[in-house]
Every structure is written in structure tokens, then in C-alpha cells.
Design a protein around this motif. Structure first.
Motif, PDB file in Angstrom:
ATOM      1  N   ASP A  93     -10.158   7.894   0.730  1.00 42.21           N
ATOM      2  CA  ASP A  93     -11.474   8.525   0.894  1.00 42.21           C
ATOM      3  C   ASP A  93     -11.422   9.628   1.949  1.00 42.21           C
ATOM      4  N   ALA A  94     -10.722   9.348   3.060  1.00 43.63           N
ATOM      5  CA  ALA A  94     -10.618  10.338   4.133  1.00 43.63           C
ATOM      6  C   ALA A  94      -9.826  11.562   3.671  1.00 43.63           C
TER       7      ALA A  94
ATOM      8  N   THR B 119      -8.886  13.730  10.996  1.00 43.40           N
ATOM      9  CA  THR B 119      -9.009  12.812  12.126  1.00 43.40           C
ATOM     10  C   THR B 119      -9.216  11.383  11.639  1.00 43.40           C
ATOM     11  N   GLY B 120     -10.065  11.237  10.625  1.00 39.23           N
ATOM     12  CA  GLY B 120     -10.304   9.915  10.067  1.00 39.23           C
ATOM     13  C   GLY B 120      -9.055   9.334   9.439  1.00 39.23           C
TER      14      GLY B 120
ATOM     15  N   ALA C  88     -12.002  13.553   1.397  1.00 41.02           N
ATOM     16  CA  ALA C  88     -13.082  14.213   2.130  1.00 41.02           C
ATOM     17  C   ALA C  88     -12.558  15.263   3.110  1.00 41.02           C
ATOM     18  N   ARG C  89     -11.256  15.437   3.141  1.00 44.35           N
ATOM     19  CA  ARG C  89     -10.596  16.394   4.045  1.00 44.35           C
ATOM     20  C   ARG C  89     -10.887  16.068   5.514  1.00 44.35           C
ATOM     21  N   ASP C  90     -10.905  14.771   5.802  1.00 41.46           N
ATOM     22  CA  ASP C  90     -11.152  14.276   7.153  1.00 41.46           C
ATOM     23  C   ASP C  90      -9.818  13.891   7.791  1.00 41.46           C
TER      24      ASP C  90
ATOM     25  N   THR D  73      -4.885  16.360   4.082  1.00 46.43           N
ATOM     26  CA  THR D  73      -6.325  16.488   3.859  1.00 46.43           C
ATOM     27  C   THR D  73      -6.703  17.901   3.436  1.00 46.43           C
ATOM     28  N   GLN D  74      -5.901  18.874   3.830  1.00 45.30           N
ATOM     29  CA  GLN D  74      -6.203  20.264   3.483  1.00 45.30           C
ATOM     30  C   GLN D  74      -5.544  20.717   2.187  1.00 45.30           C
TER      31      GLN D  74
END
Length: 245
Positions: free
Chosen positions: A207-208, A215-216, A211-213, A122-123
Motif C-alpha cells: 500500500d505504501a 517514509t512509510g 501510494a508513493r509513501d 515508491t517513485q
């Protein structure tokens, strides 16, 4: 370099292991020329055919390369993570098939490893990683896509997620998890799974990641793992209830 050999064991294999260990330990460094065949014969007290077989073993593992000519010989190769991917995948596939690892164990291991990549992905994911994931989701949505093509797309999607972590060591370690475990898992579950549900999970996962989520992403991977494990149990129940022929 260890030169004492056990005459009751494969001599060429022992020589290859001794040279490999020297490379791993740093006694032989990248681009260094190995001793000549004659020198190796003398060092290990074996015939030339045994040394040549040992060198073939090392070349097959991409640990050495050979060059012809006056300045030729066998040299320590610089192996890349990409070069080692196929070996990792092959080894993982053999281990899973030879040791009859049960489906739930493989599923648990594979998703636990992939979840460890999610926060990093995500990062660090790039536009190319996202484009690959989106392209595979689109491919999976196509009507008439064969089971084999859907499975290959499934692997490509998760490979992009793992590579998105931007860590070549993780990518190498997970090559076996994604490209060995997942095809075997797909073979078991493809007749039971709902493609639309898989596409939905993949879409939410992409999508997660975008969105850099982190945890999601981990939560969705857990949901996908639970669904996959449930498919495996359902397949096992069907198999166990079939009448014997």
C-alpha cells in the motif's frame, strides 16, 4: 595483460584472471576476439590444455563466448545484469554458509539494503511490479500453502519491491540480499512466524509503495526487520534450551 605466472599456483586460474582483468580494465572490449589458443600458449608459455581450462573458467562466468568456423574463436561477451544475478546469489549463499554469519547480522544487512530501495521504488514502480506484489500477497494468504511455497512467495514479493526501484545496479547488488539471505532467514524463522502478521506487513508495505509513501515504506520495512530479528532470537532460545541427545 599480465603474463608472468607463478608456477606454484594454478596456471589456468592465473591465466583466466589475467584475461578477466583485461576485460574489466577495457584492454579487451565487448565482441573483441581473444588471441588464438596457440597465441595464448606462446604468450603465457603454457600448454594448450592449460589455456583451454582457463577459457572454460571464463566461459563459465559468461565473460567469453566461443564460435566455430573460419571466423570463430573466443570473443568477449556482453554480460547483462540478469546474466550475473545467479552468480551473485550463488556467491552470497556460499559466503553466508561458509563463514557462519549469524542471523542478526544477516537480518541487519538485508533490511538495511532493502530500505535503501524503498524511496526509489515508491517513485518508479510500475503496474507490473505492483501486480506481482499483490499476487504474492494473495498467494501467501492461501490456506494449505506449504512452507516452501510461502518462502518462495516471500522472496518473489521482495524481489518485486527491489526491482521496482528501476535501478539494475541496485537489483544486481541486492540479488544476494533478497535471494540468498532471505531463504536462509526463512529456514530459521518459518516455524515461529505468524503468516497472518507477515501478510499484513506485506499488504501495508505494498500500500505504501503504491501510494508513493517512501517514509512509510521504510518504516514498515523496519517493523518487518524487527519482527524477523525477534523470530530469530526466539528460535535460538528454543534451540539452546533443548536437551542434548
Amino acid at each position: 595483460m599480465k603474463t608472468d605466472l607463478d608456477d606454484n599456483q594454478d596456471l589456468s586460474k592465473q591465466i583466466a584472471e589475467a584475461i578477466r582483468n583485461a576485460i574489466v580494465e577495457g584492454s579487451l572490449i565487448v565482441d573483441q576476439r581473444l588471441p588464438s589458443e596457440a597465441e595464448l600458449c606462446e604468450k603465457f608459455d603454457v600448454g594448450r590444455s592449460t589455456v583451454r581450462e582457463a577459457l572454460k573458467r571464463l566461459a563459465a562466468q559468461n565473460l567469453i563466448r566461443t564460435q566455430r568456423g573460419a571466423t570463430g574463436g573466443a570473443f568477449v561477451n556482453r554480460m547483462s545484469f540478469e546474466d550475473a544475478y545467479e552468480q551473485q546469489i550463488t556467491t552470497s549463499t556460499l559466503l553466508l554458509s561458509m563463514n557462519s554469519v549469524d542471523f542478526e547480522t544477516a537480518c541487519e544487512a538485508r533490511y538495511a539494503l532493502e530500505r535503501s530501495c524503498a524511496p526509489l521504488s515508491t517513485q518508479r514502480r510500475t503496474a507490473d511490479h505492483m501486480a506481482t506484489m499483490r499476487a504474492e500477497i494473495h498467494r501467501q494468504s492461501q490456506p494449505g500453502l506449504t512452507d516452501e511455497a510461502f518462502c518462495a512467495s516471500d522472496v518473489a514479493f521482495h524481489r518485486a519491491l527491489v526491482d521496482g526501484a528501476g535501478n539494475p545496479v541496485l537489483s544486481y547488488q541486492l540479488a544476494g540480499a533478497v535471494e540468498a539471505m532471505q531463504p536462509l532467514m526463512n529456514m530459521i524463522t518459518y516455524t515461529q512466524r505468524d503468516r497472518e502478521r507477515i501478510v499484513g506487513l506485506h499488504t501495508r508495505l505494498a500500500d505504501a509503495i503504491e501510494a508513493r509513501d517512501g517514509t512509510g515504506a521504510e518504516r514498515i520495512l523496519t517493523e518487518l526487520a524487527d519482527y524477523t530479528a525477534d523470530l530469530g532470537r526466539r528460535r535460538a532460545e528454543i534451540t539452546n534450551t533443548r536437551p542434548a541427545k
